[in-house]
Design a protein around this motif. Structure first.
Motif, mmCIF file in Angstrom:
data_model
loop_
_atom_site.group_PDB
_atom_site.id
_atom_site.type_symbol
_atom_site.label_atom_id
_atom_site.label_comp_id
_atom_site.label_asym_id
_atom_site.label_seq_id
_atom_site.Cartn_x
_atom_site.Cartn_y
_atom_site.Cartn_z
ATOM 1 N N ALA A 35 0.844 -1.209 0.000
ATOM 2 C CA ALA A 35 0.000 0.000 0.000
ATOM 3 C C ALA A 35 0.878 1.258 0.000
ATOM 4 O O ALA A 35 2.016 1.242 0.463
ATOM 5 N N ILE A 36 0.326 2.300 -0.529
ATOM 6 C CA ILE A 36 1.002 3.614 -0.511
ATOM 7 C C ILE A 36 0.048 4.631 0.115
ATOM 8 O O ILE A 36 -1.172 4.473 0.043
ATOM 9 N N SER A 37 0.629 5.668 0.771
ATOM 10 C CA SER A 37 -0.187 6.728 1.355
ATOM 11 C C SER A 37 -0.700 7.644 0.252
ATOM 12 O O SER A 37 0.030 7.992 -0.690
ATOM 13 N N VAL A 38 -1.944 8.054 0.404
ATOM 14 C CA VAL A 38 -2.561 8.924 -0.603
ATOM 15 C C VAL A 38 -2.739 10.330 -0.050
ATOM 16 O O VAL A 38 -2.167 11.288 -0.539
ATOM 17 N N SER A 39 -3.497 10.468 1.024
ATOM 18 C CA SER A 39 -3.745 11.778 1.632
ATOM 19 C C SER A 39 -4.190 11.554 3.069
ATOM 20 O O SER A 39 -5.093 10.764 3.322
ATOM 21 N N GLY A 40 -3.556 12.265 3.983
ATOM 22 C CA GLY A 40 -3.909 12.079 5.381
ATOM 23 C C GLY A 40 -3.612 10.638 5.787
ATOM 24 O O GLY A 40 -2.492 10.132 5.616
ATOM 25 N N GLY A 49 -7.535 -2.022 -2.735
ATOM 26 C CA GLY A 49 -8.200 -0.745 -2.939
ATOM 27 C C GLY A 49 -7.872 0.275 -1.849
ATOM 28 O O GLY A 49 -6.846 0.192 -1.170
ATOM 29 N N TYR A 50 -8.768 1.274 -1.678
ATOM 30 C CA TYR A 50 -8.535 2.401 -0.773
ATOM 31 C C TYR A 50 -9.080 2.100 0.616
ATOM 32 O O TYR A 50 -10.193 1.575 0.766
#
Length: 957
Positions: A35-40, A49-50
């Motif tokens: 996983a990668i950080s997206v926002s906050g 998925g998210y």
């Protein structure tokens, strides 16, 4: 899709290998590993998925919603779904999920729900959750991977040893402004902790929902006896903005603002001030009067202002210089001075408005950067320094002598040395002229004439010239300093050639009964005459560029020694020497006297041809009649009282004689000396009788009584003023026989009070000396007597372009009329002596309306005559009860058929104040005219004006 799902489902079912694994180990390693950080706190997993990870153990999936993940083997993930229990998946299978309660697989899509392979149908989340609820509870459903002491029999039946573990779901959310921890599935009856953390700029308020131990505490607990849905509430912080204004301005914008907002603030400078900056933190632009401030904390700001410092820039055109420019405080009343060069005269100021643009010395109320230029012009040779002698005498008015100071052998021997304060005292007392006696003989002029023959008919033996004699530069410097002090106080100043050395070395040589007598035709007389002329050449040269308010008096009291003819000769020779030095001397007013007769007869001895040959002459006389009274301190004069009707009539008769002669010759009169001895023979400097060496006792032999002394001074002053004679009373300081000014300006003077002095007898002297110090400036009874007595004559002097310029005629408004235009309202009355600048009358114009300058006009009668090519200069003295504006104007009526252009030439707008000031307006007549009329325009605003002493000069250009 069904074939694939069926085939894939069967495969998964057969190979499922992990039922003994425990999912109770909380771990996100498997999900986070890809996983990668997206926002906050939001992350994106490439296959899952998210999802949002708040750190509580629970995550929020964008499709599956709240999930509690666990990955005991770090290669797959157990997911606890609210109301659905545990499900297993991994990257190779998702979105296939194996549900432990169903012991079966489901394929998940957000829109359609869960796909069942066996029935090849879709179920919504609600339907599937209900199915799972109906499934018989098994111990392993709540204790995955753990042993159970319950046993399960037939469906819907359990034995007595069966234990059922019940869990409830805790859903925790936060409102805007913070985050929460806790949440998830908890066994029945457990108490779990809750924690709410406000974001920066917010504060926690309370918990919404039931079961919270302390709803107002950000860290508290909740008892899990049912499913709970809790929300942590936050509120944004309010930050206070405090604004202060330094001296010179005001501020707006102070209030309470939400954290993180940007408040608008504004600083407004008062009149005369400018904004400098803001002090305090958080301002977007500290140098901008309107800006914003970041409200991330309480703020305290100050707006700083400073008084404006306008710059006054002065310049001058050719012909003069200026002074007074610089940087000043806002609103400061700045004095500016224009000084013309030799041969030039000041015209006016151009640029910003000044109080009096036609005055070389004036003021400007400096409220902004201003530029002013002084203009000058070459003085026409025919008019340099010219002031009509009648006008000069009128201006001279009342004066006093600086006696026994510069005429003494050394300054300070006979009376205290002169100081600038002395002239200030005179101006403060409203004297308008001062006579300064001075003696250039003795060691003040080099060149001895004693070697020349005193025999008759030897005059040809004198071969010298005026170059043989040199006046002391130091003495001239000292006189110049004193003259400057006097002129700077607005005093018309008379330089009078006067003194004992003058008498001994020059005047006595004309008297045949005197031991110094010389034959008129002798070489010595010729040398002495040349020396006298040389002295006047030096004096005139030194002062030739001084203002016309400096006047030369050729010689003091020559009539005791010189005959009328001899004095005529002396006047005839000195006048051209002074005129030839040029500058303002070409038309400077000169004071003459005749020879052979003293007192009131002296001016009447001047030859009329001398008077007619020069238009700038003033005649003078001295008045000490009767000597038995005015000099009664001496043994030979013992009349100590004065004031009978006969004595008063004598003065009036003598003065009428002078007035008749003056009118016939067209020459004005200056009474250069008069006075009476100090009362009782008092010496203010010693406190006792004045010493008089010529008297038998060595002291004053009597003296006028005080009432007679006062009356004499008052009567002489009144008779002089009433006839249009300017005067200068004799005064020679506190140790002299005639004292008016006590010379307290000098630190050499110590005076004593007259009222503490008494006389028992004069011969022998028996007195009570005064030891009471006297620090007053004047013998006030005498000063008041000469300053308050007499009214200047009506319609004084010859009639010119302005009729009745001083409002002294009877009636006072002769030649004047008030013109009102439109609906303007004003009154024209006699202001009387209380408001007159000089004399006993002045015009008072009270304006009630504000319809424009030209709606209230004080007009003089039209003056006939063609003035083509001549310049008309109008001078007016004006004051007002409050600051007010006015203008001067000429109405020009051209001759028939002549195109004149502007027939109403008008001055700048002038500003008047509470003191009389001189205003000048010039206009050059540019074509043939029939008449010209003078007007004053005053209708711009309600005000009360006082007007006096108008004059007009007509110049040939």
């Amino acid at each position: 899709m069904p074939l694939l799902t069926n085939a894939f489902g069967k495969c998964l079912f057969f190979v499922f290998p992990f039922f003994a694994l425990s999912p109770l180990v909380e771990s996100l390693d498997y999900l986070n590993g890809n996983a990668i950080s997206v926002s906050g706190n939001w992350k994106r997993n490439s296959w899952f998925g998210y999802y949002h990870d708040g750190g509580s153990g629970w995550i929020y999936h964008s499709e599956l919603e709240w999930i509690y993940p666990s990955s005991p083997d770090r290669n797959s993930s157990w997911l606890y779904l609210h109301e659905m229990g545990w499900a297993w998946t991994k990257s190779e299978f998702y979105p296939w999920l194996y549900f432990q309660k169903l012991e079966d697989w489901r394929y998940y899509e957000r829109e359609r729900g869960f796909y069942e392979v066996q029935t090849e149908s879709w179920e919504t989340r609600d339907v599937l959750s209900e199915r799972m609820y109906q499934i018989e509870s098994r111990p392993e459903e709540n204790t995955i991977g753990e042993e159970s002491n319950s046993t399960t029999g037939a469906k819907e039946e359990t034995d007595s040893n069966q234990t059922q573990l019940i869990s409830f779901f805790l859903s925790v959310s936060s409102g805007p402004g913070g985050s929460v921890t806790a949440g998830g599935s908890h066994l029945e009856g457990t108490t779990t902790g809750l924690s709410a953390t406000p974001a920066t700029g917010y504060r926690f308020i309370n918990w919404s929902g039931d079961g919270v131990a302390d709803a107002n505490a950000s860290s508290t607990t909740v008892t899990m006896d049912q499913d709970r849905n809790l929300t942590a509430n936050f509120i944004i912080l309010q930050k206070a903005l405090t604004l202060q204004a330094g001296a010179g301005g005001s501020v707006t914008g102070a209030d309470t603002y939400e954290y993180g907002s940007h408040a608008s603030i504004n600083a407004t400078a008062d009149t005369g001030y400018r904004f400098v900056d803001w002090t305090g933190d958080g301002v977007a632009d500290a140098n901008a009067s309107s800006t914003t401030v970041s409200m991330d904390q309480d703020r305290n700001l100050t707006a700083n202002f400073s008084l404006l410092q306008p710059i006054l820039t002065l310049s001058s055109e050719s012909g003069g210089s200026v002074s007074g420019g610089g940087t000043y405080s806002y609103g400061e009343m700045v004095t500016i001075v224009a000084t013309p060069d030799s041969g030039f005269r000041f015209l006016d100021w151009n640029g910003s408005r000044v109080a009096n643009s036609s005055s070389a010395t004036t003021t400007i109320n400096l409220t902004a950067d201003s530029n002013l230029t002084a203009t000058f012009e070459i003085i026409p040779s025919s008019l340099a320094g010219m002031v009509d002698p009648h006008e000069m005498v009128r201006r001279m008015g009342r004066g006093i002598n600086l006696g026994n100071v510069l005429s003494a052998p050394e300054e300070g021997r006979w009376a205290p040395a002169a100081t600038e304060r002395y002239f200030m005292d005179l101006a403060d007392a409203n004297f308008t002229n001062v006579r300064i006696p001075m003696d250039f003989y003795g060691d003040r002029t080099t060149g001895d004439t004693s070697s020349y023959s005193a025999l008759a008919n030897t005059s040809a033996d004198f071969t010298g010239s005026m170059d043989d004699f040199t006046v002391s530069g130091a003495y001239l410097d000292r006189i110049e300093e004193i003259v400057t002090w006097s002129l700077n106080q607005g005093l018309i100043t008379v330089l009078d050639f006067h003194g004992s050395a003058l008498k001994n070395e020059f005047l006595h040589t004309f008297n045949s009964s005197n031991s110094h007598y010389l034959e008129p035709t002798s070489a010595r007389r010729a040398a002495d005459m040349t020396k006298f002329k040389s002295i006047w050449l030096a004096v005139a040269t030194r002062f030739r560029d001084y203002a016309p308010e400096l006047i030369f008096e050729i010689v003091n009291e020559p009539y005791f020694e010189l005959s009328a003819a001899e004095m005529d000769t002396l006047n005839s020779e000195i006048i051209p020497i002074i005129r030839a030095t040029g500058g303002n001397n070409a038309y400077r007013n000169l004071i003459l006297v005749g020879g052979g007769e003293n007192s009131y007869l002296a001016p009447q001895q001047i030859n009329p041809t001398i008077l007619s040959g020069d238009s700038n002459l003033i005649a003078t006389f001295h008045y000490y009649d009767p000597f038995k009274f005015t000099s009664s301190q001496r043994d030979q004069y013992d009349n100590n009282t004065w004031g009978t009707a006969e004595e008063i009539l004598s003065v009036q008769t003598h003065f009428d004689s002078v007035k008749t002669w003056s009118d016939a010759q067209g020459v004005p009169i200056y009474l250069g000396e008069f006075g009476a001895d100090n009362a009782k023979g008092f010496d203010y400097g010693s406190g006792t009788l004045r010493k008089i060496n010529a008297n038998a006792s060595g002291f004053a032999d009597g003296g006028p009584d005080l009432a007679s002394r006062i009356l004499y001074h008052r009567q002489v002053a009144e008779e002089a003023i009433a006839r249009g004679f300017a005067f200068s009373a004799w005064d020679s300081g506190p140790t002299s026989n005639k004292t008016i000014h006590k010379r307290t300006d000098s630190n050499e003077s110590t005076n004593y009070d007259f009222n503490s002095f008494s006389v028992a007898s004069y011969e022998p002297p028996s007195v009570t000396a005064s030891v009471t110090p006297d620090t007053t400036t004047w013998v006030s009874e005498i000063k008041d007597a000469i300053m308050q007595a007499g009214n200047w004559p009506e319609c004084y002097g010859p009639e010119g372009l302005i009729k009745n310029p001083t409002f002294g005629c009877s009636p006072f408004d002769e030649g004047w009329s008030l013109k009102l235009v439109s609906t303007s309202s004003a009154q024209f009355t006699n202001a009387g002596s209380a408001y007159a600048r000089t004399g006993h009358s002045a015009a008072k114009v009270t304006v009630q309306t504000n319809l424009g300058h030209n709606k209230v006009m004080l007009e003089n009668r039209a003056y006939p005559g063609d003035l083509n090519g001549k310049r008309v200069t109008v001078e007016a003295w004006v004051r007002s009860e409050q600051a007010a504006e006015f203008r001067l104007q000429l109405k020009v009526i051209p001759q028939t058929g002549v195109e004149y252009g502007n027939q109403y030439p008008t001055s700048d707008v002038y500003s008047s104040g509470s003191s009389y000031e001189r205003y000048v307006f010039r206009h050059t007549v540019g074509a043939a005219i029939d008449s010209i009329q003078f007007k004053i325009l005053m209708g711009n605003a309600p005000a009360t004006f006082y007007l006096d002493d108008f004059s007009i000069t007509i110049e040939e250009l």
